[in-house]
Write a protein that holds these residues in place. Structure first.
Motif, mmCIF file in Angstrom:
data_model
loop_
_atom_site.group_PDB
_atom_site.id
_atom_site.type_symbol
_atom_site.label_atom_id
_atom_site.label_comp_id
_atom_site.label_asym_id
_atom_site.label_seq_id
_atom_site.Cartn_x
_atom_site.Cartn_y
_atom_site.Cartn_z
ATOM 1 N N ARG A 33 0.731 -1.096 0.000
ATOM 2 C CA ARG A 33 -0.035 0.054 -0.097
ATOM 3 C C ARG A 33 0.868 1.335 -0.055
ATOM 4 O O ARG A 33 1.976 1.137 0.500
ATOM 5 C CB ARG A 33 -0.959 -0.006 1.201
ATOM 6 C CG ARG A 33 -2.005 -0.985 1.165
ATOM 7 C CD ARG A 33 -2.816 -0.794 2.346
ATOM 8 N NE ARG A 33 -3.857 -1.985 2.522
ATOM 9 C CZ ARG A 33 -4.687 -2.138 3.317
ATOM 10 N NH1 ARG A 33 -4.775 -1.127 4.558
ATOM 11 N NH2 ARG A 33 -5.741 -3.255 3.507
ATOM 12 N N ILE A 34 0.454 2.207 -0.716
ATOM 13 C CA ILE A 34 0.998 3.550 -0.714
ATOM 14 C C ILE A 34 0.052 4.647 -0.174
ATOM 15 O O ILE A 34 -0.921 4.705 -0.349
ATOM 16 C CB ILE A 34 1.435 4.046 -2.057
ATOM 17 C CG1 ILE A 34 2.361 3.026 -2.889
ATOM 18 C CG2 ILE A 34 1.960 5.373 -2.109
ATOM 19 C CD1 ILE A 34 2.472 3.419 -4.141
ATOM 20 N N ALA A 35 0.642 5.162 1.044
ATOM 21 C CA ALA A 35 0.008 6.265 1.598
ATOM 22 C C ALA A 35 -0.431 7.344 1.043
ATOM 23 O O ALA A 35 0.447 7.969 0.032
ATOM 24 C CB ALA A 35 1.165 6.581 3.259
ATOM 25 N N SER A 40 0.992 12.389 -2.577
ATOM 26 C CA SER A 40 0.807 13.783 -2.804
ATOM 27 C C SER A 40 2.517 14.312 -2.859
ATOM 28 O O SER A 40 2.850 15.268 -3.502
ATOM 29 C CB SER A 40 0.208 14.636 -1.679
ATOM 30 O OG SER A 40 0.658 14.296 -0.549
ATOM 31 N N ALA A 41 3.444 13.691 -1.858
ATOM 32 C CA ALA A 41 4.712 14.222 -1.691
ATOM 33 C C ALA A 41 5.337 13.950 -3.172
ATOM 34 O O ALA A 41 6.138 14.645 -3.770
ATOM 35 C CB ALA A 41 5.501 13.614 -0.765
ATOM 36 N N SER A 42 5.074 12.948 -3.716
ATOM 37 C CA SER A 42 5.893 12.247 -5.062
ATOM 38 C C SER A 42 5.332 13.458 -5.882
ATOM 39 O O SER A 42 6.283 13.552 -6.920
ATOM 40 C CB SER A 42 5.451 10.966 -5.390
ATOM 41 O OG SER A 42 4.030 10.834 -5.668
ATOM 42 N N ILE A 43 4.095 13.830 -6.179
ATOM 43 C CA ILE A 43 3.808 14.652 -7.250
ATOM 44 C C ILE A 43 4.530 16.119 -6.980
ATOM 45 O O ILE A 43 5.019 16.710 -8.050
ATOM 46 C CB ILE A 43 2.429 14.962 -7.232
ATOM 47 C CG1 ILE A 43 1.695 13.752 -7.472
ATOM 48 C CG2 ILE A 43 1.843 16.103 -8.098
ATOM 49 C CD1 ILE A 43 0.159 13.637 -7.422
ATOM 50 N N ALA A 44 4.737 16.574 -5.947
ATOM 51 C CA ALA A 44 5.426 17.641 -5.770
ATOM 52 C C ALA A 44 6.747 17.513 -5.830
ATOM 53 O O ALA A 44 7.399 18.797 -6.730
ATOM 54 C CB ALA A 44 5.279 18.176 -4.119
ATOM 55 N N VAL A 45 7.452 16.606 -5.661
ATOM 56 C CA VAL A 45 8.941 16.447 -6.200
ATOM 57 C C VAL A 45 9.240 16.430 -7.573
ATOM 58 O O VAL A 45 9.962 16.552 -7.938
ATOM 59 C CB VAL A 45 9.403 15.319 -5.152
ATOM 60 C CG1 VAL A 45 10.968 14.938 -5.776
ATOM 61 C CG2 VAL A 45 9.259 15.316 -3.831
#
Length: 840
Positions: A33-35, A40-45
């Motif tokens: 599972r991915i929190a 959201s953090a991966s999209i920002a990065v």
């Protein structure tokens, strides 16, 4: 039918799974599972990494796809295998100069091969577990290297911003700058100016709208805005050109001189490793600022991080990507965006892959001038004023400047080598720079020899000259203001002292090395070179005949009167049979005294005798010299901001109770009220003395403390005096004060109440029972105060009872708010109880 059932051959070597009867079935396999926070953090990065990767590839002169390859591999491979879960890896601006130089010298395919070899070298270093060694590099060298790289990047990209082409070196770029300014390309300058404007102003948008807009990365807004304006206005500027992936160049066999290739591999390995390891340490600091995050992800494993970076460089170089390292900008964005695991780093790499395959038409709208402006801004930010102030404060600005200039003028490896050489030279200079002075105080007849700096064999001749200026039989104070003494200096000082004391002189050692014991004649030195002796070793006698020094070391801190002085008997209420005497404060000895009645023990440890003024001055001098430099910054902050303690700590005036030591607190943490017997008079019964009530009101209503602790202790002289008190007699100030403890005495004598007790054992005697009962009684008195009652009603305040056994050095906390309260041991875990709770 049974003959048709297939049988399984028994294997005695195979372990059998035993399922206990009536036990729950084994849990199902855990699903991946991915929190949501990681998504959201991966999209920002990803939104930050995409334009930066293209810009760094442009700055190095590599194919633009190489930046995307490095970003994807850094996210997926380094994110999965690395030891820093929240650090984001990819093409780093710190590698731009190195990679650009390699491409210029050896070509792209050989540069990819060098990246692969550097990855193998990192794997080897990770297997050797030398990652911590890389952190031994002076921060001034690292910051100077990054500053030099930043200057090189900014000067090179300035030409693209102005619509031209950068040269091969910083000096060549500077020489070509006037001609470039004379032939500006208005379209490129406009796009670059718009990009820089958006980069500068986007994070500064005020208000609630600004807080919402700032969630979108400024780099993405700047590049997107410049691209949109260029497309809508039809500006003719060079744009991103991503060729087909089918023609993407992969790594080839390295071609070139062996020594040159080896130096290139060494440089790439050094820069990648140091930047990644320092980035991992920085990420740990950022994670520690988020409550609970460190416990979930743990601290970075630097050796594993080195292995992960090596694997990523091998894959990136093989696939035709740029060198990979940990990147500060993307890592900071990852932590601040709320990432909770390495899944965010890996998912950002997957998003880069998707963008590289499906968003090529969109990426080709980006002007090269916009990417150049973005990378130029990153280069300028690498020259950090904060780092310059830090190295200046630590007197390492020379190392920083030499490294920066070396990287700019000669190259990264050459600049770092120069920085290391200068750092070693500065360290040796500091080690050998020792100031030794001799002064004679004619009024007191004391000779002072002051040694400033490290005392090594190189300073022994000057030390001997200064010591031989001291006449025979004189009293000498040798102040060692340094942190190191080698064996040669130790023996020289010891031999001189043996000779001087044998001739009737006296020697006193003070300063930072006051813990060093120089042996008396006929004794064995208690320590070796550069080491402090055991805490129970006898120190040289000072002028007052006391064989200890003020305040530190306080263990075994028992001062004795000089042999010529008459001995004084000691009486300590806390000394149970068979227990050693309690330490007293510096320059004092225990004496008998009376409280309220003849024969009662003294309150506290001892009365001060001896040269108290001299000891006080020596203690203050030691504080100003040794402790004040360490706490000056924190005290300056408290002086500016004012006090904001979280606890009111009400305890006895006994000198053995060091509240900051018992509670592990520091300046500004506790609002302390001390009085005889840790008493809290009931409201209206102070008879003109409102000091305790005033302190309570001020702490609760003004300082807004969150807890109040009443702390009693073993061997309390006030409680002993209460037990031995007799009605009548002269009403001394002490007797009038102790009447506030009579309710505690009555509470203990009440047969209808269950005695307060210690966990695991009964009170040792009536004094200890009264000490415990008094804590509970004073808590009831606290509740009668109006300010405390209001705060308790609003659930803004907690009350705690505490008992400290001096002889055992053991603290107990009251765990039940009832007549039958129990004081329990305080262990490493946090005591959480009903009613009264320990401070977390």
């Amino acid at each position: 039918m049974s003959a048709c059932v297939p049988t399984r051959a028994t294997d005695s070597s195979r372990p059998k799974r035993i399922h206990r009867p009536h036990s729950p079935p084994p849990p199902p396999p855990r699903r991946f599972r991915i929190a949501g926070a990681d998504v959201s953090a991966s999209i920002a990065v990803f939104l930050i990494a995409l334009p930066l990767s293209l810009g760094i590839a442009l700055a190095t002169g590599a194919p633009l796809q190489a930046g995307l390859v490095a970003a994807a591999v850094g996210g997926i491979v380094a994110g999965r295998l690395g030891g820093s879960p929240l650090q984001v890896s990819g093409p780093a601006a710190g590698l731009t100069v190195v990679t650009a130089d390699l491409i210029h010298r050896y070509g792209w395919r050989t540069t990819c091969a060098i990246t692969v070899l550097a990855g193998l070298a990192q794997l080897g270093l990770g297997c050797l577990r030398v990652a911590r060694t890389a952190l031994a590099v002076s921060p001034a060298i690292v910051h100077g290297m990054l500053a030099g790289i930043g200057v090189t990047i900014a000067v090179a990209q300035l030409h693209i911003v102005l619509g031209g082409t950068p040269q091969s070196s910083v000096l060549a770029n500077l020489r070509a700058l006037p001609a470039q300014l004379a032939g500006l390309a208005p379209a490129a300058v406009s796009v670059s100016a718009l990009t820089l404007t958006l980069l500068l102003l986007w994070p500064r948008i005020p208000g609630r709208v600004g807080r919402l807009l700032r969630k979108v990365p400024a780099a993405l807004v700047a590049v997107t805005g410049a691209s949109a304006v260029a497309a809508l206005t039809g500006l003719s500027v060079p744009k991103v050109d991503l060729p087909s992936w089918s023609s993407h160049a992969l790594a080839g066999l390295p071609e070139g001189p062996v020594l040159g290739i080896a130096a290139a591999v060494l440089t790439t390995t050094l820069v990648c490793s140091v930047q990644s390891l320092l980035g991992a340490v920085a990420v740990d600091k950022m994670a520690a600022a988020r409550p609970g995050l460190t416990a979930r992800v743990g601290r970075s494993n630097l050796d594993r991080e080195l292995l992960g970076q090596g694997a990523a460089n091998i894959v990136s170089g093989t696939l035709g990507g740029l060198p990979v390292a940990g990147v500060a900008v993307r890592s900071s964005a990852n932590v601040h965006a709320g990432a909770v695991s390495r899944n965010s780093t890996m998912l950002h790499g997957v998003l880069v892959v998707i963008a590289a395959l499906l968003m090529v038409p969109v990426l080709e709208f980006i002007p090269l001038a916009s990417l150049a402006a973005l990378v130029m801004a990153v280069g300028i930010q690498m020259v950090s004023l904060h780092h310059i102030r830090t190295v200046t404060r630590h007197r390492e600005v020379l190392v920083y400047a030499v490294t920066t200039l070396g990287v700019v003028g000669l190259g990264v490896l050459e600049g770092v080598t120069l920085g290391i050489a200068v750092a070693v030279a500065v360290a040796l200079h500091r080690l050998t720079r020792t100031r030794i002075t001799h002064e004679h105080d004619e009024q007191e007849g004391v000779h002072h020899v002051h040694v400033r700096g490290q005392l090594t064999f190189l300073a022994v001749p000057r030390l001997s000259r200064a010591l031989h200026l001291v006449p025979q039989g004189a009293h000498v104070v040798v102040e060692l203001d340094g942190s190191f003494m080698d064996h040669a200096a130790f023996e020289a000082l010891q031999d001189w002292q043996n000779t001087h004391t044998a001739q009737g002189g006296t020697v006193e050692l003070t300063g930072r090395r006051a813990g060093i014991t120089i042996a008396e004649p006929g004794e064995t030195p208690a320590t070796g070179a550069g080491l402090t002796p055991p805490a129970d070793a006898d120190a040289p006698p000072n002028a007052a005949g006391c064989r200890c020094r003020p305040w530190t070391p306080w263990r075994n801190h028992q001062c004795e009167r000089p042999p010529s002085a008459p001995p004084s008997e000691t009486s300590d209420a806390s000394d149970a049979p068979g227990q050693p005497g309690t330490p007293t404060t510096s320059g004092t000895s225990s004496t008998s005294g009376t409280i309220g009645a003849p024969g009662t023990p003294s309150l506290g440890a001892a009365s001060a005798v001896g040269p108290s003024g001299h000891e006080l001055a020596r203690g203050i001098s030691a504080f100003q010299r040794n402790t004040a430099p360490l706490v000056r910054g924190e005290l300056a902050r408290l002086a500016r901001e004012g006090q904001r303690p979280s606890q009111l700590f009400l305890t006895c005036a006994d000198s053995r109770l060091v509240t900051s030591m018992i509670t592990s607190s520091g300046p500004g943490d506790l609002f302390v009220v001390r009085n005889v017997g840790n008493l809290v008079p009931l409201p209206g019964e102070e008879s003109g003395d409102d000091s305790v009530a005033a302190a309570i009101e001020y702490a609760v209503d003004v300082l807004k403390v969150r807890s109040i602790t009443v702390c009693g202790h073993s061997g309390c002289g006030a409680m002993q005096a209460l037990l031995n008190s007799e009605p009548g007699g002269a009403q001394t100030p002490l007797k009038r004060w102790l009447r506030h403890g009579l309710p505690s005495l009555e509470r203990m004598a009440d047969d209808s109440r269950t005695w307060v007790r210690l966990s695991g054992r009964a009170p040792a005697d009536a004094v200890e029972q009264l000490c415990l009962t008094n804590v509970v009684q004073q808590l009831e008195h606290l509740r009668a105060h109006e300010s405390v009652a209001r705060a308790l009603h609003r659930e803004e305040l907690e009350l705690h009872g505490m008992y400290f056994h001096v002889g055992e050095a053991q603290a107990y906390l009251l765990t039940e708010a009832s007549d039958s309260g129990v004081f329990d041991h305080v262990t490493d875990h946090v005591v959480d109880t009903e009613g009264l709770r320990s401070p977390a």
